[in-house]
Design a protein around this motif. Structure first.
Motif, PDB file in Angstrom:
ATOM      1  N   LYS A 196      14.466 136.771  46.538  1.00  0.00           N
ATOM      2  CA  LYS A 196      15.486 135.800  46.936  1.00  0.00           C
ATOM      3  C   LYS A 196      16.258 135.517  45.659  1.00  0.00           C
ATOM      4  CE  LYS A 196      16.039 131.201  48.952  1.00  0.00           C
ATOM      5  NZ  LYS A 196      15.340 129.995  49.464  1.00  0.00           N
ATOM      6  N   LYS A 197      17.407 136.141  45.490  1.00  0.00           N
ATOM      7  CA  LYS A 197      18.076 136.160  44.188  1.00  0.00           C
ATOM      8  C   LYS A 197      18.683 134.818  43.789  1.00  0.00           C
ATOM      9  CE  LYS A 197      19.167 141.085  44.196  1.00  0.00           C
ATOM     10  NZ  LYS A 197      20.241 142.105  44.141  1.00  0.00           N
ATOM     11  N   VAL A 198      19.042 134.014  44.802  1.00  0.00           N
ATOM     12  CA  VAL A 198      19.755 132.763  44.514  1.00  0.00           C
ATOM     13  C   VAL A 198      19.027 131.583  45.137  1.00  0.00           C
ATOM     14  CG1 VAL A 198      21.900 131.493  44.910  1.00  0.00           C
ATOM     15  CG2 VAL A 198      21.982 133.914  44.302  1.00  0.00           C
ATOM     16  N   LEU A 199      18.989 130.485  44.381  1.00  0.00           N
ATOM     17  CA  LEU A 199      18.383 129.244  44.867  1.00  0.00           C
ATOM     18  C   LEU A 199      19.379 128.113  44.616  1.00  0.00           C
ATOM     19  CD1 LEU A 199      15.630 128.219  46.001  1.00  0.00           C
ATOM     20  CD2 LEU A 199      14.976 127.700  43.651  1.00  0.00           C
ATOM     21  N   VAL A 200      19.651 127.326  45.649  1.00  0.00           N
ATOM     22  CA  VAL A 200      20.660 126.264  45.541  1.00  0.00           C
ATOM     23  C   VAL A 200      19.984 124.893  45.571  1.00  0.00           C
ATOM     24  CG1 VAL A 200      22.725 125.226  46.562  1.00  0.00           C
ATOM     25  CG2 VAL A 200      22.395 127.720  46.655  1.00  0.00           C
ATOM     26  N   TYR A 201      20.373 124.055  44.596  1.00  0.00           N
ATOM     27  CA  TYR A 201      19.925 122.669  44.538  1.00  0.00           C
ATOM     28  C   TYR A 201      21.114 121.767  44.854  1.00  0.00           C
ATOM     29  CZ  TYR A 201      15.451 123.682  42.161  1.00  0.00           C
ATOM     30  OH  TYR A 201      14.188 124.109  41.861  1.00  0.00           O
ATOM     31  N   VAL A 202      20.839 120.598  45.400  1.00  0.00           N
ATOM     32  CA  VAL A 202      21.898 119.629  45.681  1.00  0.00           C
ATOM     33  C   VAL A 202      21.502 118.284  45.061  1.00  0.00           C
ATOM     34  CG1 VAL A 202      20.911 118.967  47.921  1.00  0.00           C
ATOM     35  CG2 VAL A 202      23.357 118.638  47.499  1.00  0.00           C
ATOM     36  N   TRP A 203      22.501 117.552  44.574  1.00  0.00           N
ATOM     37  CA  TRP A 203      22.268 116.244  43.967  1.00  0.00           C
ATOM     38  C   TRP A 203      22.086 115.211  45.074  1.00  0.00           C
ATOM     39  CZ3 TRP A 203      20.962 114.657  39.314  1.00  0.00           C
ATOM     40  CH2 TRP A 203      21.161 113.323  38.946  1.00  0.00           C
ATOM     41  N   LYS A 204      20.908 114.598  45.130  1.00  0.00           N
ATOM     42  CA  LYS A 204      20.597 113.661  46.200  1.00  0.00           C
ATOM     43  C   LYS A 204      19.753 112.517  45.657  1.00  0.00           C
ATOM     44  CE  LYS A 204      18.552 113.537  50.853  1.00  0.00           C
ATOM     45  NZ  LYS A 204      17.856 114.340  51.893  1.00  0.00           N
ATOM     46  N   ASP A 205      20.239 111.287  45.850  1.00  0.00           N
ATOM     47  CA  ASP A 205      19.521 110.092  45.399  1.00  0.00           C
ATOM     48  C   ASP A 205      19.136 110.157  43.926  1.00  0.00           C
ATOM     49  OD1 ASP A 205      19.620 109.072  48.027  1.00  0.00           O
ATOM     50  OD2 ASP A 205      17.769 110.107  48.581  1.00  0.00           O
ATOM     51  N   GLY A 206      20.090 110.614  43.108  1.00  0.00           N
ATOM     52  CA  GLY A 206      19.884 110.606  41.662  1.00  0.00           C
ATOM     53  C   GLY A 206      19.004 111.716  41.133  1.00  0.00           C
ATOM     54  N   ARG A 207      18.925 112.850  41.889  1.00  0.00           N
ATOM     55  CA  ARG A 207      18.070 113.943  41.456  1.00  0.00           C
ATOM     56  C   ARG A 207      18.512 115.238  42.136  1.00  0.00           C
ATOM     57  NH1 ARG A 207      13.153 114.430  39.046  1.00  0.00           N
ATOM     58  NH2 ARG A 207      11.858 116.207  39.660  1.00  0.00           N
ATOM     59  N   PHE A 208      18.360 116.376  41.447  1.00  0.00           N
ATOM     60  CA  PHE A 208      18.611 117.661  42.065  1.00  0.00           C
ATOM     61  C   PHE A 208      17.378 118.089  42.848  1.00  0.00           C
ATOM     62  CE2 PHE A 208      22.037 118.536  38.867  1.00  0.00           C
ATOM     63  CZ  PHE A 208      23.031 118.864  39.791  1.00  0.00           C
ATOM     64  N   VAL A 209      17.585 118.426  44.129  1.00  0.00           N
ATOM     65  CA  VAL A 209      16.499 118.896  44.977  1.00  0.00           C
ATOM     66  C   VAL A 209      16.936 120.181  45.652  1.00  0.00           C
ATOM     67  CG1 VAL A 209      15.538 116.600  45.399  1.00  0.00           C
ATOM     68  CG2 VAL A 209      17.304 117.482  46.925  1.00  0.00           C
ATOM     69  N   VAL A 210      15.974 121.000  46.045  1.00  0.00           N
ATOM     70  CA  VAL A 210      16.291 122.258  46.701  1.00  0.00           C
ATOM     71  C   VAL A 210      17.019 121.978  48.016  1.00  0.00           C
ATOM     72  CG1 VAL A 210      15.365 124.380  47.679  1.00  0.00           C
ATOM     73  CG2 VAL A 210      14.300 123.384  45.651  1.00  0.00           C
ATOM     74  N   LYS A 211      18.119 122.690  48.214  1.00  0.00           N
ATOM     75  CA  LYS A 211      18.915 122.511  49.425  1.00  0.00           C
ATOM     76  C   LYS A 211      18.182 123.079  50.630  1.00  0.00           C
ATOM     77  CE  LYS A 211      23.630 123.234  51.138  1.00  0.00           C
ATOM     78  NZ  LYS A 211      24.945 123.871  50.837  1.00  0.00           N
ATOM     79  N   ASP A 212      18.195 122.337  51.730  1.00  0.00           N
ATOM     80  CA  ASP A 212      17.540 122.790  52.962  1.00  0.00           C
ATOM     81  C   ASP A 212      18.220 124.043  53.511  1.00  0.00           C
ATOM     82  OD1 ASP A 212      15.834 120.627  52.770  1.00  0.00           O
ATOM     83  OD2 ASP A 212      17.121 119.336  54.020  1.00  0.00           O
TER      84      ASP A 212
END
Length: 212
Positions: A196-212
């Motif tokens: 899985k070459k790419v992993l996307v995080y999103v900024w949520k509630d003051g922290r980067f978390v893995v995007k669903d």
């Protein structure tokens, strides 16, 4: 005396508010964090862009650096031909923003460091704002018939390189697993089905978390 203290406080508040955009925080970055560029260089970038000119300056190494993107909360700077600097202002809460910086070096395969700072450029612990992805995040579990092929494909991987990219359009941070770029053609092809070459995080509630 109280009036002087109040005036100083109000001035500091005004300065702080003015510094809440990518242009201002970049111009005021300490020289220790921007060793190739002077403050004049950093000011010139935004002046050129605002004048619809190509934002290129000669850095301290007598080479060219170019600011390619500048928005209210994001910038991308091609520091050298093999390195880049990205900056993103992120909302921590209703009144506070922090700076996320991505420094990337490519020699020739790209590898990045993700750092966080206050808007006054005091470094803050990255672990408070992101759990960096380990190598296993980029592998798909093989089925029972693929285990041997999977193990053979992973065998040449002896380093872990990761390229990070902040989005200018939203608060996403994308990680690309770049180690396979060191492999020869047949090795890279053997590894491909398990990656899985790419992993996307999103900024949520003051922290980067893995995007669903």
């Amino acid at each position: 005396m109280k009036k002087i203290i109040l005036l100083c406080f109000l001035i500091s508040c005004v300065i702080s508010l003015k510094a809440q955009d990518a242009k201002s925080v970049f111009i005021n970055i300490p020289d220790s964090l921007s060793p190739l560029l002077t403050k004049v260089n950093r000011e010139d970038f935004s002046d050129f862009l605002e004048s619809k000119m190509k934002a290129v300056v000669k850095n301290k190494m007598e080479k060219m650096s170019e600011m390619k993107v500048l928005t209210k909360d994001y910038l991308f700077l091609q520091t050298t031909s093999q390195s880049s600097f990205q900056l993103k202002l992120l909302q921590l809460n209703d009144t506070t923003k922090i700076i996320c910086v991505v420094n990337t070096a490519c020699a020739p395969v790209c590898d990045s460091r993700v750092l966080f700072y206050t808007t006054n450029w005091k470094e803050i612990p990255s672990k408070d704002y992101i759990e960096m992805p380990g190598i296993e995040r980029f592998f798909l579990a093989p089925d029972s018939t693929q285990v041997e092929a999977y193990n053979n494909a992973r065998a040449p991987l002896n380093i872990y390189l990761l390229k990070a990219d902040l989005s200018k359009d939203n608060n996403e941070l994308t990680f690309t697993f770049t180690t396979p770029e060191y492999l020869d053609g047949s090795e890279a092809k053997a590894l491909e089905p398990f990656l899985k070459k790419v992993l996307v995080y999103v900024w949520k509630d003051g922290r980067f978390v893995v995007k669903d």
